[in-house]
Enzyme design. Structure first.
Site, PDB file in Angstrom:
ATOM      1  N   GLY A  75      38.224  11.734 -13.348  1.00 60.03           N
ATOM      2  CA  GLY A  75      38.575  10.412 -12.839  1.00 60.03           C
ATOM      3  C   GLY A  75      37.852   9.277 -13.525  1.00 60.03           C
ATOM      4  CD  GLN A  76      33.065  10.534 -16.064  1.00 60.15           C
ATOM      5  OE1 GLN A  76      32.744  10.130 -17.160  1.00 60.15           O
ATOM      6  NE2 GLN A  76      32.659  11.686 -15.566  1.00 60.15           N
ATOM      7  CD  GLN A  77      38.004   2.211 -17.131  1.00 61.34           C
ATOM      8  OE1 GLN A  77      37.485   1.703 -16.157  1.00 61.34           O
ATOM      9  NE2 GLN A  77      39.244   1.987 -17.479  1.00 61.34           N
ATOM     10  CG  PHE A  79      38.272  11.670 -18.809  1.00 62.28           C
ATOM     11  CD1 PHE A  79      38.252  12.158 -20.106  1.00 62.28           C
ATOM     12  CD2 PHE A  79      37.118  11.733 -18.054  1.00 62.28           C
ATOM     13  CE1 PHE A  79      37.103  12.701 -20.638  1.00 62.28           C
ATOM     14  CE2 PHE A  79      35.967  12.278 -18.592  1.00 62.28           C
ATOM     15  CZ  PHE A  79      35.948  12.758 -19.881  1.00 62.28           C
TER      16      PHE A  79
END
Lengths: 197, 927
Positions: A75-77, A79
């Protein structure tokens, strides 16, 4: 009328000989509890996993004669731009929300709308899960969720909203049942809103 | 008819052959598009393993063959490969690992597989763990490394040697790619791995440890000391250790320190008794290369090496020979072996060994024995393949330089090799040797020329023929019997192809110098006149040019005689130069000439004054060093495409004429005439795409205080005329430039180019750099092309052009200094005015392209080091230029070091000038 009965019969026959397979893409902002949810689906136990997913996870889950192939996406920016590649061709897109983290509701909404407007993902049903309903201050009322995230505006696909808690296993079985049932009936676009509490 | 029947005969044999070797590569005819298409099956819901494996193998084959995937193609296929992680089939997983490694460079966002790989690293399968570790380190970036570090550290001390080695090698990989700061924290784990029972792990651990500590000499010597004492199991590690020691010893120069390293040295000596031949050879090689080592030690070592010459393994024999070769090179006055022992080697079935043996003997041979030895090897020499013969020719060459007195027998050897069959590289090596000997040993000149003359009688390489003819033209006239060479040269004119004939004509003309007798002169004139009937333009042109020159000289002589009547006829000091060095830029000159011919107005003479003078930088770059290809200068004029690199690109020719006599045009316009003559005119740049409605190109004329932009505008629309065509530039983003004047084109008709000007003032002290948006505005009027009738109702219109760009080269005038002065200037400016900077020029794959780009960008002259091979990995060039100021010039010199690294070129630029600010300006301009 006759043809629909015939089709049902055919799919029932198919299910006898071939295993049903279903593909899900699970996405949402970081720390929403995606990996934890997927682990819960797979193993039935709750483990508090605090290591962020770097990239994606792949789990295969067998439930009620259906094999769920789950793409659990980071969910990190960095990705988020890659979500779309794993959503193409899945049966259901599952969006997981951290129902407590109200400050990031707006970001979550933007990311959701961004991914849904991709032409390659048109008509794929959306399952919206507001996770962490056990925590105080969580947004649990489905109507409120629908309003906050403007889910009524999504017209081109089926949308289902559930408030869940991985920790207390609230609504988990309902969700699984929804998924399994969902696989069996052919996806039709009727903009139904099914709400669970 | 003959060819037809030959074809028929050939046909059955070809068929037979293909039947014989029926083994056709399974990869035959694999094509990128098809494979990429095939790779889409990875996205399927149900994977078909067999098909996926096949597709991956084909993809790997393609990439392995050097097929380049574009970034988007690679990314697309990479992401579909990531979906294969759903299968746990070991074969497939392995191929997935390999594919990810191959694609890691080209694809974007490869970081996405981190999680999957980490799962494999933690799995129970050792094969997965080792491989996943290697892949993980390949795809990770410096931010991610800290997240995977924990696992790597664990793996280093893993019991399984494959896993431990994979982690250690990955550590090396991380260090090499500057992702490895974390690796430095693993020292204790790596040291532990040194004790691993597997020799492989020990070797890898040592290599990594050394790599981490290589700049810390004390740490390295401690490490070496410890290991030397405790002994090591791995032969590879042993060799590595020997190399480390050699480096330590090499870094200490004085003799006392060598004693300090005595224990190390003893370790190396003990390695001479190591059971592994590899270690022995490494140790021997190290011992003889230790500086200042005693003769006894070398002798002892060489004895041991000599015993290895009889080993069965050709690798060991070759290694031993190489050591002896090095010994003869380092200690040339010592006889390390008996040449006659080497006879066995002449019959060795390994040709590399034979060659090396011959080269070694030649290198160490005494003067008296050379002749006998050469006779002995002559027959063997002929059997060797070309690349080996080249090596021997080089050895012979260096031998002649060593014993100049015995040149006669050595030249005989070379001469007979010239007569032998052989490919181009071999012949060129021999010819190169001749060229160098000719200069080094003057007394050999006569023989050399004779050999070369005989060679061109039957030479199938026009390139070599042309070179030799050029040399004959240079040297022949000075020899005692020039007539002899004239005969050889003229034979070429009769028998060869056009390129060689042209070279021969030039060569012939060189004999018309001051020393030639009138008889020779007459003879040559006759020969040249015959060339006027040659079938080739170039040959005829050259002949008539030289005849004309000759005529002029004769005329001058006659007139001299007339004036000095009664006195001795004075021989004219004028000599025919092959081609006088023209001060014009050749492309411009050609453009002008083409233009002149097109006009077909031959009443007016061609005026060479209009041709712009060449920038010195251009010429310096065109100059070709004598040693490599002395004939290139001719080629450039010959306009044959035999050698690919002949001067003009067609596009250049096409656009050149329009820029012709731009100086005179500038002076025609009143407003511009007052500015004087520009200091510099840039090359032209197109501002429109080809084949659009309007074509606009522009050049920049640099003056002391201003820049004049000259635009050439061509309309390609037949049914329009344009009025008041002017260029609008937006200078708001460029500080220090002001618009002074705009000179529009009043009327622009279809097909006739017109010139518009923009004059920009440069504020004092500013060197504006940047891009300026630009468009052309005009009034359009419709016109019926057939009648020429114009609709008077015009309307305003604008047309967007590419941005104008201003760079430091617009304020830089090329330097006109000789090489000798560069160093003086450099030292004079001193380091206080120096700016040093490193740039990665990722757009350039090779040093020549980077060099040219930097030269063009800076607008400087390459003072030294203009020529560089496209395969060079390192190169140094010196640049010079003068920065224009309001009143004067400021001299700027640069020392540019190019290093090729991976896919990019790294530039280390050091700039010095009179003023630190200027140095900084130049340096910052590149960034």
């Amino acid at each position: 009328m006759l043809s629909s009965i015939w089709e049902q019969l055919l799919s029932w026959l198919k299910s006898l000989f071939f295993e049903q397979e279903m593909e899900l893409a699970v996405l949402g902002l970081q720390n929403a509890g995606k990996t934890t949810l997927v682990n819960l689906f797979a193993t039935g136990t709750f483990t508090e996993d605090r290591i962020p997913t770097v990239g994606f996870n792949l789990r295969k889950v067998r439930k009620g004669g259906v094999t769920l192939k789950v793409w659990d996406l980071g969910g990190q920016q960095r990705f988020r731009s890659m979500w779309e590649r794993y959503c193409r061709g899945v049966n259901v897109i599952v969006f997981v929300l951290d129902a407590v983290d109200k400050e990031r509701f707006h970001t979550a909404k933007l990311e959701l709308l961004e991914i849904l407007q991709r032409p390659s993902l048109a008509n794929i049903p959306l399952l919206f899960l507001a996770n962490k309903s056990d925590l105080p201050g969580a947004l649990v009322n489905p109507q409120e969720i629908i309003q906050t995230f403007d889910l009524k505006s999504i017209k081109d696909r089926e949308v289902a909203v559930y408030s869940v808690s991985a920790k207390n296993r609230t609504n988990i079985d309902t969700v699984l049942r929804w998924l399994i049932v969902h696989n069996k009936k052919p996806a039709n676009v009727n903009n139904q809103m099914s709400n669970g509490v | 008819m003959a060819t037809l029947s030959l074809g028929k005969d050939d046909l059955p044999t070809i068929k037979l052959k293909s039947e014989d070797d029926l083994v056709v590569s399974p990869f035959l005819g694999i094509e990128k598009g098809a494979v990429l298409q095939e790779c889409r099956i990875f996205n399927d819901l149900h994977l078909k393993l067999r098909k996926c494996v096949d597709a991956l193998v084909r993809l790997l084959y393609l990439v392995g063959q050097g097929e380049k995937l574009s970034s988007s193609e690679a990314t697309e296929v990479f992401f579909s490969i990531t979906k294969l992680f759903q299968s746990n089939e070991p074969t497939l997983r392995r191929l997935v690992y390999l594919s990810i490694k191959e694609l890691a460079g080209a694809a974007d966002e490869v970081i996405i597989v981190t999680n999957c790989l980490m799962k494999d690293v933690n799995s129970r399968e050792d094969m997965y763990r080792a491989n996943a570790t290697r892949v993980l380190c390949r795809i990770t970036d410096s931010q991610m490394v800290s997240q995977i570090e924990r696992y790597l550290k664990q793996e280093i001390v893993d019991r399984n040697p494959v896993v431990a080695s994979a982690a250690l090698v990955s550590g090396q990989h991380l260090l090499l790619h500057n992702k490895g700061d974390v690796v430095r924290r693993w020292i204790s784990e790596i040291t532990q791995a040194l004790e691993h029972p597997s020799p492989m792990v020990q070797y890898h651990a040592l290599a990594l440890l050394y790599q981490i500590r290589q700049h810390d000499r004390l740490a390295v010597s401690k490490l070496v000391q410890g290991l030397a004492r405790s002994g090591i199991r791995s032969a590879f590690a042993c060799c590595l250790l020997i190399r480390c020691i050699l480096r330590i010893i090499g870094e200490t120069s004085s003799n006392e320190n060598i004693n300090e390293y005595r224990p190390f040295f003893e370790f190396i000596e003990s390695c001479l008794r190591h059971p592994s031949d590899m270690v022995v050879c490494e140790a021997a090689r190290a011992i003889i290369s230790v500086p200042g080592i005693s003769r006894e030690e070398v002798k002892k070592t060489v004895t041991i090496v000599n015993s290895h010459l009889l080993r069965r393994s050709s690798v060991v024999r070759h290694a031993a020979l190489r050591i002896l070769n090095k010994a003869t090179y380092l200690y040339p006055n010592q006889q390390w072996f008996d040449p006659f022992d080497f006879e066995d080697f002449l019959h060795d079935k390994n040709r590399a060994i034979t060659t090396l043996a011959i080269a070694t003997v030649l290198r160490g041979a005494r003067e008296q024995t050379i002749e006998g030895f050469l006779k002995k090897i002559q027959s063997k020499f002929m059997e060797l393949p070309d690349e080996f013969r080249v090596q021997i020719v080089e050895a012979v060459h260096s031998l002649v330089l060593k014993y100049p007195n015995s040149y006669y027998s050595l030249l005989n050897f070379l001469g007979s090799s010239l007569r032998e069959e052989g490919g181009f590289d071999f012949k060129r090596a021999v010819v190169d040797a001749y060229f160098s000997l000719l200069n080094e040993i003057p007394q050999s000149k006569e023989i050399c020329l004779t050999h070369l003359c005989e060679f061109i009688e039957d030479c199938e390489h026009p390139f070599l023929s042309a070179r030799i003819l050029h040399l004959l033209g240079q040297e022949g006239p000075k020899m005692s019997q020039p007539g002899k060479y004239i005969r050889y040269i003229y034979n070429r004119i009769i028998l060869e192809n056009a390129a060689v004939r042209a070279a021969a004509v030039s060569s012939l003309a060189r004999f018309l110098d001051e020393n030639s007798t009138s008889k020779t002169r007459k003879a040559i004139v006759v020969l040249l006149k015959q060339c006027l009937h040659d079938s080739d333009d170039e040959v005829r042109d050259r002949a008539s040019y030289f005849l004309h020159q000759c005529q002029r000289i004769t005329d001058e002589e006659n007139s001299l005689i007339k004036i000095d009547e009664g006195e001795e006829p004075v021989s004219s000091p004028t000599t025919i130069k092959e081609f006088p060095h023209l001060p014009y830029s050749l492309p411009e000159l050609e453009g002008n000439l083409v233009d002149y011919l097109k006009r077909e107005d031959f009443n007016e003479e061609f005026n060479v004054v209009n041709v712009p003078k060449a920038e010195k930088g251009f010429e310096a770059a065109e100059q070709i060093p004598m040693t490599s290809v002395p004939v290139k200068a001719e080629e450039a004029n010959m306009n044959t495409d035999n050698w690919g690199n002949v001067s003009l690109a067609p596009s250049q020719v096409k656009e050149m004429p329009s820029w012709r006599d731009s100086n005179s045009r500038l002076s025609e316009i009143e407003e511009l005439a007052s500015l004087g003559i520009p200091l510099k005119t840039s090359s032209s740049v197109e501002l429109t795409e080809p084949e659009t409605e309007y074509n606009v190109t522009y050049v920049k004329h640099t003056y002391r205080q201003c820049i004049v932009l000259e635009f050439i505008i061509v309309s390609t629309l037949e049914d329009q005329i344009l009025e008041n065509v002017h260029i609008i530039t937006d200078l708001s983003s460029i500080e220090g430039l002001q618009l002074v004047k705009n000179i529009p084109v009043s009327l622009l008709k279809y097909g006739s180019p017109q010139h518009a000007f923009v004059v920009l003032q440069r504020l004092e002290g500013f060197y504006p750099i940047g891009d300026a948006p630009c468009e052309v505005r005009y009034v359009v009027k419709e016109m019926i092309p057939s009648t020429g009738e114009v609709d008077e109702r015009g309307f305003d219109e604008e047309y967007k052009l590419e941005d104008l760009s201003f760079g430091i080269s617009d304020y830089m005038v090329p330097l006109q200094q000789s090489n000798a002065r560069f160093k003086d200037i450099w030292d004079k400016f001193g380091s206080q005015n120096e700016v040093r900077e490193t740039f990665a020029l990722s757009m350039h794959q090779s040093i020549p392209s980077a060099l040219n780009a930097v030269r063009d960008f800076l607008g400087m002259t390459v003072v030294e080091g203009a020529q560089v091979s496209p395969y060079a990995t390192q190169h140094v060039s010196l640049f010079g230029g003068s920065l224009v100021t309001e009143a004067d010039f400021i001299l700027v010199v640069c020392y540019a070091e190019f290093v090729k690294e991976n896919e990019a070129v790294i530039l280390n630029l050091t700039v010095r000038s009179e003023d630190l600010n200027v140095s900084e300006l130049v340096c910052s301009a590149i960034a």
